[in-house]
Scaffold this motif. Sequence first.
Motif, PDB file in Angstrom:
ATOM      1  N   ILE A  29     -24.128  62.070 -17.665  1.00 41.94           N
ATOM      2  CA  ILE A  29     -25.028  63.202 -17.944  1.00 41.94           C
ATOM      3  C   ILE A  29     -26.170  63.363 -16.583  1.00 41.94           C
ATOM      4  O   ILE A  29     -26.819  62.599 -16.031  1.00 41.94           O
ATOM      5  CB  ILE A  29     -25.960  62.767 -19.121  1.00 41.94           C
ATOM      6  N   LYS A  30     -26.150  64.691 -16.321  1.00 44.21           N
ATOM      7  CA  LYS A  30     -26.860  65.021 -15.008  1.00 44.21           C
ATOM      8  C   LYS A  30     -28.210  65.740 -15.778  1.00 44.21           C
ATOM      9  O   LYS A  30     -27.905  66.817 -16.396  1.00 44.21           O
ATOM     10  CB  LYS A  30     -26.184  65.813 -14.093  1.00 44.21           C
ATOM     11  N   VAL A  31     -29.116  65.453 -15.216  1.00 45.43           N
ATOM     12  CA  VAL A  31     -30.630  66.007 -15.773  1.00 45.43           C
ATOM     13  C   VAL A  31     -31.292  66.901 -14.627  1.00 45.43           C
ATOM     14  O   VAL A  31     -31.132  66.487 -13.611  1.00 45.43           O
ATOM     15  CB  VAL A  31     -31.622  64.972 -16.401  1.00 45.43           C
ATOM     16  N   ASN A  32     -32.188  67.629 -15.194  1.00 45.39           N
ATOM     17  CA  ASN A  32     -33.162  68.285 -14.228  1.00 45.39           C
ATOM     18  C   ASN A  32     -34.020  67.380 -13.597  1.00 45.39           C
ATOM     19  O   ASN A  32     -34.634  66.570 -14.275  1.00 45.39           O
ATOM     20  CB  ASN A  32     -33.741  69.417 -15.039  1.00 45.39           C
ATOM     21  N   PRO A  33     -34.026  67.208 -12.132  1.00 45.62           N
ATOM     22  CA  PRO A  33     -34.509  66.600 -11.302  1.00 45.62           C
ATOM     23  C   PRO A  33     -36.131  66.839 -11.299  1.00 45.62           C
ATOM     24  O   PRO A  33     -36.878  66.045 -10.678  1.00 45.62           O
ATOM     25  CB  PRO A  33     -33.971  66.409 -10.122  1.00 45.62           C
ATOM     26  N   LYS A  34     -36.553  67.894 -11.775  1.00 44.80           N
ATOM     27  CA  LYS A  34     -38.006  68.454 -11.434  1.00 44.80           C
ATOM     28  C   LYS A  34     -38.880  67.599 -11.942  1.00 44.80           C
ATOM     29  O   LYS A  34     -38.926  67.206 -13.130  1.00 44.80           O
ATOM     30  CB  LYS A  34     -38.037  69.901 -11.937  1.00 44.80           C
ATOM     31  N   TYR A  35     -39.979  67.186 -11.240  1.00 49.51           N
ATOM     32  CA  TYR A  35     -41.027  66.397 -11.214  1.00 49.51           C
ATOM     33  C   TYR A  35     -40.647  65.086 -11.885  1.00 49.51           C
ATOM     34  O   TYR A  35     -41.581  64.514 -12.444  1.00 49.51           O
ATOM     35  CB  TYR A  35     -41.881  67.179 -12.004  1.00 49.51           C
TER      36      TYR A  35
END
Length: 129
Positions: free
Chosen positions: A64-70
């Motif tokens: 699963i690739k997740v939003n890396p933001k913050y």
Amino acid sequence: ALEDLNISGMMRRCRVKVDEKTGGFLKNGQSRKKGLNRSISDASWGELILNIEYLAAKQGKVVIKVNPKYSSQECRNCGHKDKYNRDGEKFICTECGYHEHADIGAAKTIRFRALNLVRGDSAKPGISA
Ligand SMILES: [Zn+2]
């Protein structure tokens, strides 16, 4: 769970900054970025991700690739996002004082985001996740 990182974008050179008065070049962070680029290519992140996806597929597991933001600036205790939460390897929340190793905290945040994607909820970050 992995961060969905734009590796080629991360390795792009910094835009040249020119001093409008003198016409000379200003510091644009490229020399600092060079070190980051080197460590990204040394670690062959793209290859590592492919390997993880290959091994997962072989074992019938999902990646699963997740939003890396913050991911490294977000407090896992209260959800507060602040670039001052992070000081090198240390994470100390400027809001609630929660602290831990910054990389370990970011890894837990990535796992938490992936679990949220799977479960379909958007609960606030929590220490137990
Ligand atoms: Zn906090």
